[in-house]
Design an enzyme around this catalytic site. Sequence first.
Site, short mmCIF file in Angstrom:
data_model
loop_
_atom_site.label_atom_id
_atom_site.label_comp_id
_atom_site.label_asym_id
_atom_site.label_seq_id
_atom_site.Cartn_x
_atom_site.Cartn_y
_atom_site.Cartn_z
N GLU A 75 -10.34 -2.30 4.36
CA GLU A 75 -8.99 -1.77 4.60
C GLU A 75 -8.83 -0.40 3.94
OE1 GLU A 75 -6.24 -5.70 4.97
OE2 GLU A 75 -6.77 -5.19 2.93
N ASP B 109 0.78 -1.25 0.00
CA ASP B 109 0.00 0.00 0.00
C ASP B 109 0.81 1.31 0.00
OD1 ASP B 109 -1.48 -2.13 0.89
OD2 ASP B 109 -2.21 -1.16 2.70
C1 FRU Z 1 -3.83 -3.62 2.81
C2 FRU Z 1 -3.19 -4.01 4.12
C3 FRU Z 1 -3.54 -3.02 5.20
C4 FRU Z 1 -2.43 -3.21 6.18
C5 FRU Z 1 -1.26 -3.45 5.29
C6 FRU Z 1 -0.24 -4.41 5.84
O1 FRU Z 1 -3.18 -4.11 1.69
O2 FRU Z 1 -3.59 -5.33 4.46
O3 FRU Z 1 -4.82 -3.20 5.74
O4 FRU Z 1 -2.25 -2.10 7.01
O5 FRU Z 1 -1.78 -3.97 4.07
O6 FRU Z 1 0.87 -4.47 5.02
#
Ligand code: FRU
Length: 495
Positions: A223, A43
């Site tokens: 998310e 992300d």
């Molecule tokens: C989304 C996610 C978020 C989390 C991060 C962990 O892709 O699962 O929810 O904070 O990636 O790397």
Amino acid sequence: MRLFLLFLFSCTLFSQQNRKEMLYQEPFRPQFHYTPKNNWMNDPNGLVYYDSTYHMFYQYHPNSSVWGPMHWGHATSKDLIHWKEESIALYPDSLGKIFSGSAIVDKNNTAGFGKNAMVAVFTHHSDSLWIKGYRNTEVQSLAYSLDNGLNWKKYKNNPVIANSNEKDFRDPKVFWNEDKKIWNMVLSVGDRVKIFASDDLIDWKFKSDFKPKNDLNNLGVWECPDLFKMNYQGKEKWVLIISHGNNTPNGGSGTRYFIGNFDGETFTNEQASTWLDLGFDYYAGITFSNVPENKKILIAWMSNWLYAQKTPTEVWRSAMTLPRELLLDYDNTAHIYFLRQNIVNQFQEIKTKIKEYKNVRLPFRKENHNLMESDISFDSKGGDDIEITFSNELGESISLGITNNIFFFDRRKSGITDFDEKFSAEIQRIPLNDNIHKFQIVLDKSSCEILLNDGKYSITNLIFPTNKYTKLDIKGDEGLEVENLRVEKINSIWK
Ligand code: FRU
């Protein structure tokens, strides 16, 4: 001995030089999308503009090309197109690993870290943290930088939001609510969004839950939320973006948005949700804060949790989408607001026009060109069905187009596909409500971003051709006319 040392020294110099030349030249390495030099990225985090610089932080694992203990990597850009990789901004600590979150500029020093401190609000993730008798897998914490995001200090009294037994409690997106003169935070929790407010970024009060009635279900965990105000012909609307871990229309992870109102405490949804991108590979997209003229610019992670860790790259893994500017628009037929997304204008500056065709006779074929780093756009009229194919001499190809108002994308023979059976199991088919009359297709070494009707629809897909596509074919049904075909070459941002 001396000769031997000299020999060793020149070997090292040579291999460093060689490595430098190889860097960003590896198979599948995007030439104008951001990738870290080495290792795993997911992300985008903490997107913030400050002092003429765009900062992009991101989920980063510095020791491996698959997901692992998360850090915040960091890159900066003056124009959103050319990026410089900076040193790692946030490292895991005793409260846990550093998961996704956001960053803002605290202009009035509300938190007391300093005027104009850059403040990162992120999730600490740990499997063994207990606070007041509760297991705190995920809590929200702060860090700040007083030197343009280069060096960071964690806030001494972290976490600022603890948690009472929620397993998924993460990805805070914080923004300054100018109407209410407060900070607001949206946080994804299980299958809903929680909204908080604060005067100082430290003391947060829970305000409300957002979970629409009769919502789609089974979308996996919620998310990376985002919430911001937009304007359409003088009317203000709030947009709430949310990503879903699984079972979205592409079969895996994807991102959608709601449009409605927000009063500083509660978000009221006013229409059915819309998918922000209809492809396979567009996730966790969030917008920059603090951008001049209040522009909304979004970057998403160009992958899908279904197979993200298996894609056939070795040195690095995963790229970001091109930055897209969001605009609010209204559909007079469907009577709904929607977002248009268009690649930021600065993208024009790395283009060299190679060819323009005013009226195109179908079937059209263009051969012997490197089409892999290009932007292909055209208008169509007078017919409905169209098929656009890119291929190479090895028989690898992608084809996309419209049949009976259904958009299709076929990457079954696109190149390397066998790293995961879900990658190319089927032709993707997406029913559309509009006639499509404008196409833009941006191909980089391992991605294809498609924008239809001036960014009303966006489709982002990964592809891994083992050699560049050199042939473009356009076919259409009788009566279909294609005009203003432009094939533009995109220069590498790494040279
Ligand atoms: C989304 C996610 C978020 C989390 C991060 C962990 O892709 O699962 O929810 O904070 O990636 O790397």
